[in-house]
Scaffold this motif. Structure first.
Motif, PDB file in Angstrom:
ATOM      1  N   SER A 176       0.855  -1.189   0.000  1.00 13.13           N
ATOM      2  CA  SER A 176       0.000   0.000   0.000  1.00 13.13           C
ATOM      3  C   SER A 176       0.891   1.240   0.000  1.00 13.13           C
ATOM      4  N   ALA A 177       0.756   2.040  -1.024  1.00 13.16           N
ATOM      5  CA  ALA A 177       1.587   3.241  -1.136  1.00 13.16           C
ATOM      6  C   ALA A 177       0.948   4.406  -0.380  1.00 13.16           C
ATOM      7  N   PHE A 178       1.777   5.137   0.363  1.00 17.73           N
ATOM      8  CA  PHE A 178       1.319   6.322   1.084  1.00 17.73           C
ATOM      9  C   PHE A 178       2.109   7.522   0.594  1.00 17.73           C
ATOM     10  N   GLU A 179       1.415   8.621   0.340  1.00 14.04           N
ATOM     11  CA  GLU A 179       2.098   9.864   0.005  1.00 14.04           C
ATOM     12  C   GLU A 179       2.503  10.554   1.304  1.00 14.04           C
ATOM     13  N   ILE A 180       3.536  11.367   1.231  1.00 11.71           N
ATOM     14  CA  ILE A 180       4.079  11.997   2.436  1.00 11.71           C
ATOM     15  C   ILE A 180       3.035  12.895   3.103  1.00 11.71           C
ATOM     16  N   GLU A 181       2.154  13.535   2.305  1.00 14.02           N
ATOM     17  CA  GLU A 181       1.136  14.398   2.923  1.00 14.02           C
ATOM     18  C   GLU A 181       0.118  13.579   3.722  1.00 14.02           C
ATOM     19  N   LEU A 183       0.820  10.800   5.379  1.00 22.79           N
ATOM     20  CA  LEU A 183       1.484  10.449   6.637  1.00 22.79           C
ATOM     21  C   LEU A 183       1.549  11.653   7.572  1.00 22.79           C
ATOM     22  N   SER A 184       1.814  12.828   7.005  1.00 21.64           N
ATOM     23  CA  SER A 184       1.899  14.050   7.824  1.00 21.64           C
ATOM     24  C   SER A 184       0.561  14.351   8.503  1.00 21.64           C
ATOM     25  N   LEU A 185      -0.516  14.270   7.729  1.00 14.24           N
ATOM     26  CA  LEU A 185      -1.826  14.586   8.281  1.00 14.24           C
ATOM     27  C   LEU A 185      -2.329  13.491   9.225  1.00 14.24           C
ATOM     28  N   LYS A 186      -1.917  12.267   8.987  1.00 11.38           N
ATOM     29  CA  LYS A 186      -2.268  11.188   9.925  1.00 11.38           C
ATOM     30  C   LYS A 186      -1.624  11.460  11.281  1.00 11.38           C
ATOM     31  N   TYR A 187      -0.368  11.895  11.258  1.00 13.74           N
ATOM     32  CA  TYR A 187       0.317  12.241  12.498  1.00 13.74           C
ATOM     33  C   TYR A 187      -0.403  13.405  13.195  1.00 13.74           C
ATOM     34  N   ALA A 188      -0.789  14.421  12.418  1.00 12.57           N
ATOM     35  CA  ALA A 188      -1.501  15.565  12.995  1.00 12.57           C
ATOM     36  C   ALA A 188      -2.842  15.134  13.584  1.00 12.57           C
TER      37      ALA A 188
END
Length: 266
Positions: A176-181, A183-188
């Motif tokens: 499953s490919a994730f874009e960096i944005e 991952l960033s918003l998941k962290y937020a």
């Protein structure tokens, strides 16, 4: 006679170089250097254009592009290879003082294979991400606009893009490919479950900055979007407030979340 002799000798050297042309890639990424170590070699600000201007005047370098992303600093070029030229290229790229195991130099088929994997997203920190293709396209367009690249680099990119599409089709079912944005918003989201109720500043208007802005708007968030030189194409309203980098300090007191995707050293 003197001028004609100089022209003849220059053309002769040029033809000799062309007959020995080969592709080379010199670079480093997150697999070779840590984030802190990469900071010293990133091509940001004036350094990007200065590096390009030094390379374009180097005898034996025919065409090239420079790639500078958050994880990757690379030069892909068509050159007439020699040991002396390789040392000069390493010096101009800022790699001369690095350990030999902290960067890579690839020629010919190995260089083309490497860039095909890069374009397919397999060499990214989040494998499979697709922003790198647009970043390579942007690097090529900039190179052509500056006179650094031409038909050779365009043909290389077209072939790389063709191969990378086939690679993506083969490997995409495997993970499953994730874009960096994402991952960033998941962290937020993990830190602030109801993110739309918190003050947000987004710094940077590039490919990733645009993607994050769209996702924030889709979540119903209001935010301040800070730009350096490229003012984003968006209608200002109650959801988005635009400000320049110099004005950012006025908005910091109201910010609980700051997302930075800027490349400027400022």
């Amino acid at each position: 006679c003197r001028r004609s002799r100089l022209i003849k000798e220059k053309i002769s050297r040029h033809m000799d170089f062309i007959s020995k042309t080969e592709m080379i890639v010199i670079g480093t990424d997150q697999n070779y250097l840590s984030l802190k170590e990469r900071e010293s070699v990133h091509l940001v600000g004036d350094r990007f254009d200065c590096t390009g201007e030094m390379l374009i005047h180097l005898l034996g370098v025919h065409e090239f592009i420079l790639i500078n992303t958050c994880n990757r600093i690379e030069m892909a070029a068509f050159v007439s290879p020699s040991e002396a030229l390789e040392k000069l290229l390493l010096k101009i790229m800022g790699f001369e003082g690095l350990r030999e195991d902290s960067y890579y130099v690839k020629y010919g088929y190995d260089a083309f294979k490497h860039m095909s994997f890069v374009c397919a997203g397999l060499m990214s920190q989040t494998p499979g991400e697709k922003h790198i293709t647009a970043q390579l396209k942007s690097a090529l367009d900039y190179s052509k606009a500056k006179g650094w690249g031409g038909k050779l680099m365009q043909e290389w990119f077209d072939n790389t893009l063709h191969i990378s599409k086939h690679i993506r089709q083969m490997v995409e079912p495997m993970f499953s490919a994730f874009e960096i944005e994402d991952l960033s918003l998941k962290y937020a989201d993990d830190m602030f479950p109801d993110i739309s109720k918190h003050g947000i500043i987004l710094v940077g208007t590039g490919i990733i900055g645009q993607a994050i802005a769209e996702k924030l708007l889709a979540r119903g968030c209001s935010f301040t979007w800070c730009y350096h030189m490229n003012r984003p194409e968006i209608k200002e309203g109650h959801k988005v407030r635009l400000c320049s980098l110099n004005e950012m300090k006025e908005h910091l007191p109201s910010a609980e979340i700051i997302i930075s995707v800027a490349t400027t050293p400022a």
